[in-house]
Design a protein around this motif. Structure first.
Motif, PDB file in Angstrom:
ATOM      1  N   GLU A  28       0.826  -1.216   0.000  1.00  0.00           N
ATOM      2  CA  GLU A  28       0.000   0.000   0.000  1.00  0.00           C
ATOM      3  C   GLU A  28       0.861   1.267   0.000  1.00  0.00           C
ATOM      4  O   GLU A  28       0.424   2.307  -0.468  1.00  0.00           O
ATOM      5  N   LEU A  29       2.058   1.190   0.533  1.00  0.00           N
ATOM      6  CA  LEU A  29       2.985   2.321   0.494  1.00  0.00           C
ATOM      7  C   LEU A  29       3.896   2.239  -0.721  1.00  0.00           C
ATOM      8  O   LEU A  29       4.173   3.247  -1.372  1.00  0.00           O
ATOM      9  N   ARG A  30       4.361   1.027  -1.016  1.00  0.00           N
ATOM     10  CA  ARG A  30       5.346   0.819  -2.077  1.00  0.00           C
ATOM     11  C   ARG A  30       4.854   1.299  -3.440  1.00  0.00           C
ATOM     12  O   ARG A  30       5.649   1.726  -4.276  1.00  0.00           O
ATOM     13  N   LYS A  31       3.557   1.292  -3.653  1.00  0.00           N
ATOM     14  CA  LYS A  31       3.037   1.725  -4.960  1.00  0.00           C
ATOM     15  C   LYS A  31       3.366   3.186  -5.253  1.00  0.00           C
ATOM     16  O   LYS A  31       3.335   3.612  -6.396  1.00  0.00           O
ATOM     17  N   PHE A  32       3.717   3.956  -4.216  1.00  0.00           N
ATOM     18  CA  PHE A  32       4.064   5.363  -4.398  1.00  0.00           C
ATOM     19  C   PHE A  32       5.564   5.594  -4.535  1.00  0.00           C
ATOM     20  O   PHE A  32       5.997   6.712  -4.781  1.00  0.00           O
ATOM     21  N   PHE A  33       6.363   4.555  -4.352  1.00  0.00           N
ATOM     22  CA  PHE A  33       7.819   4.697  -4.371  1.00  0.00           C
ATOM     23  C   PHE A  33       8.376   4.445  -5.768  1.00  0.00           C
ATOM     24  O   PHE A  33       7.847   3.630  -6.518  1.00  0.00           O
ATOM     25  N   ARG A  34       9.481   5.103  -6.079  1.00  0.00           N
ATOM     26  CA  ARG A  34      10.142   4.879  -7.363  1.00  0.00           C
ATOM     27  C   ARG A  34      10.641   3.444  -7.478  1.00  0.00           C
ATOM     28  O   ARG A  34      10.547   2.841  -8.531  1.00  0.00           O
ATOM     29  N   GLU A  35      11.220   2.928  -6.400  1.00  0.00           N
ATOM     30  CA  GLU A  35      11.715   1.556  -6.393  1.00  0.00           C
ATOM     31  C   GLU A  35      10.567   0.663  -5.927  1.00  0.00           C
ATOM     32  O   GLU A  35      10.342   0.527  -4.721  1.00  0.00           O
ATOM     33  N   LEU A 120      22.456  23.228   5.274  1.00  0.00           N
ATOM     34  CA  LEU A 120      23.210  22.763   4.102  1.00  0.00           C
ATOM     35  C   LEU A 120      23.374  23.837   3.032  1.00  0.00           C
ATOM     36  O   LEU A 120      24.116  23.644   2.071  1.00  0.00           O
ATOM     37  N   ASN A 121      22.661  24.942   3.180  1.00  0.00           N
ATOM     38  CA  ASN A 121      22.725  26.049   2.220  1.00  0.00           C
ATOM     39  C   ASN A 121      22.311  25.622   0.807  1.00  0.00           C
ATOM     40  O   ASN A 121      22.856  26.093  -0.186  1.00  0.00           O
ATOM     41  N   LEU A 122      21.333  24.736   0.735  1.00  0.00           N
ATOM     42  CA  LEU A 122      20.800  24.355  -0.572  1.00  0.00           C
ATOM     43  C   LEU A 122      19.895  25.470  -1.084  1.00  0.00           C
ATOM     44  O   LEU A 122      19.391  26.279  -0.304  1.00  0.00           O
ATOM     45  N   HIS A 123      19.705  25.488  -2.382  1.00  0.00           N
ATOM     46  CA  HIS A 123      18.854  26.507  -3.004  1.00  0.00           C
ATOM     47  C   HIS A 123      17.503  25.939  -3.441  1.00  0.00           C
ATOM     48  O   HIS A 123      16.502  26.644  -3.448  1.00  0.00           O
ATOM     49  N   ARG A 124      17.496  24.649  -3.809  1.00  0.00           N
ATOM     50  CA  ARG A 124      16.291  24.085  -4.422  1.00  0.00           C
ATOM     51  C   ARG A 124      16.032  22.676  -3.909  1.00  0.00           C
ATOM     52  O   ARG A 124      16.926  21.828  -3.916  1.00  0.00           O
ATOM     53  N   LEU A 125      14.799  22.432  -3.473  1.00  0.00           N
ATOM     54  CA  LEU A 125      14.322  21.085  -3.180  1.00  0.00           C
ATOM     55  C   LEU A 125      13.335  20.708  -4.277  1.00  0.00           C
ATOM     56  O   LEU A 125      12.557  21.551  -4.713  1.00  0.00           O
ATOM     57  N   TRP A 126      13.389  19.474  -4.697  1.00  0.00           N
ATOM     58  CA  TRP A 126      12.466  19.027  -5.732  1.00  0.00           C
ATOM     59  C   TRP A 126      11.941  17.634  -5.363  1.00  0.00           C
ATOM     60  O   TRP A 126      12.508  16.956  -4.525  1.00  0.00           O
ATOM     61  N   ALA A 127      10.859  17.264  -6.005  1.00  0.00           N
ATOM     62  CA  ALA A 127      10.281  15.940  -5.776  1.00  0.00           C
ATOM     63  C   ALA A 127       9.569  15.469  -7.033  1.00  0.00           C
ATOM     64  O   ALA A 127       8.948  16.261  -7.740  1.00  0.00           O
ATOM     65  N   GLU A 128       9.678  14.190  -7.272  1.00  0.00           N
ATOM     66  CA  GLU A 128       8.907  13.525  -8.328  1.00  0.00           C
ATOM     67  C   GLU A 128       7.945  12.570  -7.642  1.00  0.00           C
ATOM     68  O   GLU A 128       8.359  11.752  -6.820  1.00  0.00           O
ATOM     69  N   ILE A 129       6.673  12.699  -7.963  1.00  0.00           N
ATOM     70  CA  ILE A 129       5.665  11.775  -7.445  1.00  0.00           C
ATOM     71  C   ILE A 129       4.843  11.272  -8.624  1.00  0.00           C
ATOM     72  O   ILE A 129       4.946  11.794  -9.732  1.00  0.00           O
ATOM     73  N   TYR A 130       4.013  10.287  -8.357  1.00  0.00           N
ATOM     74  CA  TYR A 130       3.152   9.765  -9.415  1.00  0.00           C
ATOM     75  C   TYR A 130       1.755  10.354  -9.304  1.00  0.00           C
ATOM     76  O   TYR A 130       1.294  10.696  -8.220  1.00  0.00           O
ATOM     77  N   SER A 131       1.082  10.428 -10.420  1.00  0.00           N
ATOM     78  CA  SER A 131      -0.237  11.068 -10.472  1.00  0.00           C
ATOM     79  C   SER A 131      -1.274  10.357  -9.599  1.00  0.00           C
ATOM     80  O   SER A 131      -2.290  10.956  -9.254  1.00  0.00           O
ATOM     81  N   ILE A 132      -1.024   9.125  -9.187  1.00  0.00           N
ATOM     82  CA  ILE A 132      -1.950   8.409  -8.297  1.00  0.00           C
ATOM     83  C   ILE A 132      -1.774   8.827  -6.833  1.00  0.00           C
ATOM     84  O   ILE A 132      -2.575   8.459  -5.983  1.00  0.00           O
TER      85      ILE A 132
END
Length: 175
Positions: A28-35, A120-132
């Motif tokens: 139920e969780l794994r369906k949202f993961f890339r791996e 960490l002085n990062l400038h950008r956070l990003w995320a890829e998710i699935y439309s579901i």
């Protein structure tokens, strides 16, 4: 430990691995993961060794309930690009099958954003998710991430194609 109002983020410990693997393998969780494949203890150990390496491009944390001291999930920054100061933001709550909620996940994310931008002085956070993944769509909107676009039909699940959705948050968005 990095502390918020409800949760703390601490280094992932070896003792956390069985529970994290159990949650990671939950369909139920794994369906949202890339791996999307199940992992075994050898895979989990290799992952752990890769994230504790001081030169790792990943900074992962266990999410701990401050009231009960229970492990709730994991979050972190993956694929850190130190030159361009960006990272992929990752999070899930396996505890009680919460996955993403409006209390613990939001608190964890705010701690992680502060860590990413201020420490960490990062400038950008990003995320890829699935439309579901409706929970994460709402989650990223709540956090003020910008929807940047989508790649069509990148993920095969439940006998049909789904799109990848991309979100980002800049350090300047925080001001």
């Amino acid at each position: 430990m990095l502390k918020g109002n409800h949760v703390g983020l601490r280094a992932i410990e070896k003792e956390d691995l069985p529970k994290l693997m159990q949650w990671r393998n939950n369909p139920e969780l794994r369906k949202f993961f890339r791996e999307t494949n199940e992992i075994n203890s050898i895979n989990q150990q290799k992952w752990y060794e890769s994230i504790i390496d001081k030169n790792s491009a990943h900074k992962m944390f266990s999410i701990i309930n401050l009231e009960t001291n229970e492990l709730m999930g994991a979050c972190g920054l993956c694929y850190i690009d130190w030159v361009n100061r960006s990272a992929d933001f990752s999070i899930y709550l396996g505890y009680d099958n919460l996955y993403i909620d409006k209390v613990y996940a939001i608190d964890s994310a705010k701690i992680m954003q502060e860590y990413a931008f201020s420490v960490l002085n990062l400038h950008r956070l990003w995320a890829e998710i699935y439309s579901i993944d409706n929970a994460k769509k709402e989650f990223f909107n709540t956090l003020g991430f910008t929807f940047e676009g989508e790649f069509r039909e990148t993920y095969w699940y439940d006998n049909k194609w789904h799109n990848s959705l991309f979100y980002s948050l800049l350090s300047s968005d925080e001001k």
